[in-house]
Write a protein that holds these residues in place. Structure first.
Motif, short mmCIF file in Angstrom:
data_model
loop_
_atom_site.label_atom_id
_atom_site.label_comp_id
_atom_site.label_asym_id
_atom_site.label_seq_id
_atom_site.Cartn_x
_atom_site.Cartn_y
_atom_site.Cartn_z
N GLU A 23 -10.26 -54.94 72.46
CA GLU A 23 -9.68 -54.33 71.40
C GLU A 23 -8.90 -53.09 71.54
O GLU A 23 -8.34 -52.48 70.62
CB GLU A 23 -10.80 -54.03 70.10
CG GLU A 23 -11.59 -55.07 69.56
CD GLU A 23 -10.50 -55.76 68.52
OE1 GLU A 23 -10.00 -55.29 68.04
OE2 GLU A 23 -10.61 -57.14 68.94
N THR A 24 -9.29 -52.44 72.82
CA THR A 24 -8.44 -51.00 73.10
C THR A 24 -7.86 -51.09 74.51
O THR A 24 -8.18 -51.67 75.62
CB THR A 24 -9.74 -50.12 73.13
OG1 THR A 24 -10.76 -50.21 73.98
CG2 THR A 24 -10.24 -49.79 71.89
N ALA A 25 -6.98 -50.05 74.54
CA ALA A 25 -6.18 -49.90 75.77
C ALA A 25 -6.25 -48.56 76.10
O ALA A 25 -6.34 -47.80 75.07
CB ALA A 25 -4.70 -50.53 75.74
N ILE A 26 -6.05 -47.98 77.31
CA ILE A 26 -6.03 -46.62 77.66
C ILE A 26 -4.27 -46.21 78.16
O ILE A 26 -4.03 -46.74 78.99
CB ILE A 26 -6.72 -46.34 78.98
CG1 ILE A 26 -8.18 -46.82 78.79
CG2 ILE A 26 -6.75 -44.86 79.11
CD1 ILE A 26 -9.05 -46.86 79.68
N PHE A 27 -3.80 -45.21 77.33
CA PHE A 27 -2.54 -44.69 77.57
C PHE A 27 -2.91 -43.32 78.21
O PHE A 27 -3.90 -42.82 78.00
CB PHE A 27 -1.87 -44.76 76.42
CG PHE A 27 -1.39 -46.02 75.64
CD1 PHE A 27 -0.08 -46.44 75.99
CD2 PHE A 27 -2.06 -46.79 75.11
CE1 PHE A 27 0.35 -47.80 75.57
CE2 PHE A 27 -2.00 -48.23 74.58
CZ PHE A 27 -0.53 -48.40 74.81
N TYR A 28 -1.74 -42.71 78.93
CA TYR A 28 -1.69 -41.62 79.63
C TYR A 28 -0.86 -40.86 79.03
O TYR A 28 0.41 -41.12 78.80
CB TYR A 28 -1.91 -41.61 81.01
CG TYR A 28 -3.15 -42.33 81.70
CD1 TYR A 28 -4.39 -41.64 81.90
CD2 TYR A 28 -3.21 -43.66 81.77
CE1 TYR A 28 -5.40 -42.56 82.35
CE2 TYR A 28 -4.17 -44.22 82.58
CZ TYR A 28 -5.31 -43.58 82.74
OH TYR A 28 -6.31 -44.51 83.11
N VAL A 29 -1.30 -39.32 78.88
CA VAL A 29 -0.36 -38.30 78.04
C VAL A 29 -0.28 -37.26 78.86
O VAL A 29 -1.21 -36.92 79.47
CB VAL A 29 -0.83 -38.08 76.51
CG1 VAL A 29 -0.62 -39.55 75.82
CG2 VAL A 29 -2.12 -37.46 76.38
N VAL A 30 0.63 -36.23 78.55
CA VAL A 30 0.55 -34.91 79.14
C VAL A 30 0.51 -34.00 77.93
O VAL A 30 1.22 -34.12 76.93
CB VAL A 30 1.90 -34.59 79.87
CG1 VAL A 30 1.82 -33.18 80.00
CG2 VAL A 30 2.31 -35.19 81.31
N ASP A 31 -0.55 -33.18 77.86
CA ASP A 31 -0.99 -32.24 76.85
C ASP A 31 0.24 -31.01 76.87
O ASP A 31 0.08 -30.36 77.82
CB ASP A 31 -2.26 -31.75 76.90
CG ASP A 31 -2.78 -30.93 75.77
OD1 ASP A 31 -2.21 -29.78 75.70
OD2 ASP A 31 -3.39 -31.36 74.92
N ILE A 32 0.86 -30.63 75.73
CA ILE A 32 1.77 -29.95 75.48
C ILE A 32 1.41 -28.68 74.59
O ILE A 32 2.25 -28.15 74.07
CB ILE A 32 3.11 -30.38 75.44
CG1 ILE A 32 3.35 -31.27 74.14
CG2 ILE A 32 3.58 -31.21 76.79
CD1 ILE A 32 4.56 -31.80 73.70
N GLY A 33 0.18 -28.47 74.36
CA GLY A 33 -0.51 -27.42 73.43
C GLY A 33 -0.73 -28.02 72.34
O GLY A 33 -2.10 -28.65 72.10
N SER A 34 0.04 -28.09 71.23
CA SER A 34 -0.48 -28.72 70.00
C SER A 34 -0.07 -30.27 69.73
O SER A 34 -0.07 -30.65 68.42
CB SER A 34 0.41 -28.07 68.81
OG SER A 34 1.72 -27.99 69.03
N SER A 35 0.46 -30.77 70.85
CA SER A 35 0.83 -32.11 70.71
C SER A 35 0.78 -32.65 72.33
O SER A 35 0.16 -32.10 73.06
CB SER A 35 2.04 -32.46 70.24
OG SER A 35 2.41 -33.94 70.29
N TYR A 36 0.97 -33.94 72.30
CA TYR A 36 1.19 -34.71 73.61
C TYR A 36 2.13 -35.63 73.75
O TYR A 36 2.78 -36.02 72.80
CB TYR A 36 -0.10 -35.04 74.20
CG TYR A 36 -0.87 -36.13 73.39
CD1 TYR A 36 -0.10 -37.32 73.05
CD2 TYR A 36 -2.08 -35.71 72.75
CE1 TYR A 36 -0.84 -38.17 72.12
CE2 TYR A 36 -2.71 -36.81 71.76
CZ TYR A 36 -2.25 -37.88 71.56
OH TYR A 36 -2.83 -38.94 70.77
#
Length: 262
Positions: free
Chosen positions: A112-125
């Protein structure tokens, strides 16, 4: 509240010289575009959230759109940003390519789920794309950094009990609440203190539910709870809970007041 009134309100509150709006009457969606990047909003869903939560629902949407458009314009140097990399959980149906055809960095998690990767840029990513892996940087490097960064974040829980069953909620609103399901040390710590079956739920990105299920009523309560969160979330993931056994997660379907049969 009508569709047109909500459309006009969103256009007013999101108004900016660099933004344009495009309304799709057939789909009841409003597309917000800024510097070539766009976010599409489902107006009926926003109205439903507004009817449930009032003006705060619209304020949240405006905030996420503004921050999302800002994040999409962020210039990414992945090697220099490893300290800000995190995993985020999404539904398996979540788009794996950007609108301009770039493939996102993603790994399988459960059915049911997948893992994505993000870069945190403070108030968002910002979601990481595959072509960001350059100069010898690998998916393993990103995964290890993301999980290490996640473990550094506190994971406070709030407990509620219903009919002999305990429910623990992680809701820090830092954008990575559902991601805590990837913190194996936290899951093992919870498993050690629970008496019944350990069942987890990630109905949307801003909540992780850990349930200590000790009777059939507990499954029914969790099913209703998860569905409610799923319907209200700005980034819904899955309404199916996940049983945690021996370090493994398996989605289950709960029907009526009985535990699903194997």
């Amino acid at each position: 509240m009508t569709t047109m009134k909500m459309k006009e309100r969103l256009e007013k509150e999101l108004g900016h010289p660099n933004r344009t709006f495009s309304y799709d009457r057939e789909k009841d969606t409003l597309k917000v575009t800024e510097v070539g990047n766009s976010i599409t909003l489902s107006i009926p869903q926003i109205i439903a959230n507004w009817e449930e939560n009032g003006d705060v629902a619209v304020e949240k949407i405006v905030y996420y759109v503004v921050e999302g458009l800002k994040a999409s314009q962020h210039t990414l140097n992945l090697r220099d940003s490893l300290a800000q990399v995190y995993p985020v959980i999404r539904a398996t149906s979540f788009p794996r390519e950007t609108k301009d055809g770039k493939v996102l960095l993603v790994e399988e998690h459960t059915a049911e789920t997948a893992i994505f990767y993000v870069v945190d840029i403070g108030s968002s990513y910002r979601f990481i794309e595959e072509d960001a892996l350059q100069d010898g940087l690998t998916l393993d490097d990103v995964r290890l950094a993301a999980l290490a960064n996640l473990r550094q974040r506190k994971t406070p829980t709030k407990k509620d009990s219903v009919a002999g069953n305990d429910f623990y909620f992680v809701r820090t609103n830092d954008g990575y609440d559902a991601s805590r399901i990837l913190n194996e040390a936290f899951l093992q710590e919870m498993r050690a203190q629970l008496e019944g079956e350990m069942v987890l739920a990630v109905p949307h990105q801003d909540v992780l539910i850990v349930a200590d299920i000790r009777n059939n009523t507990g499954y029914d309560v969790l099913a209703h709870m998860t569905m409610q969160f799923f319907a209200d979330g700005l980034a819904p993931i899955t309404s199916l809970p996940l049983v945690y056994n021996d370090g493994k997660l398996e989605p289950i379907f709960i029907m009526a007041k009985n535990r699903p049969k194997e």
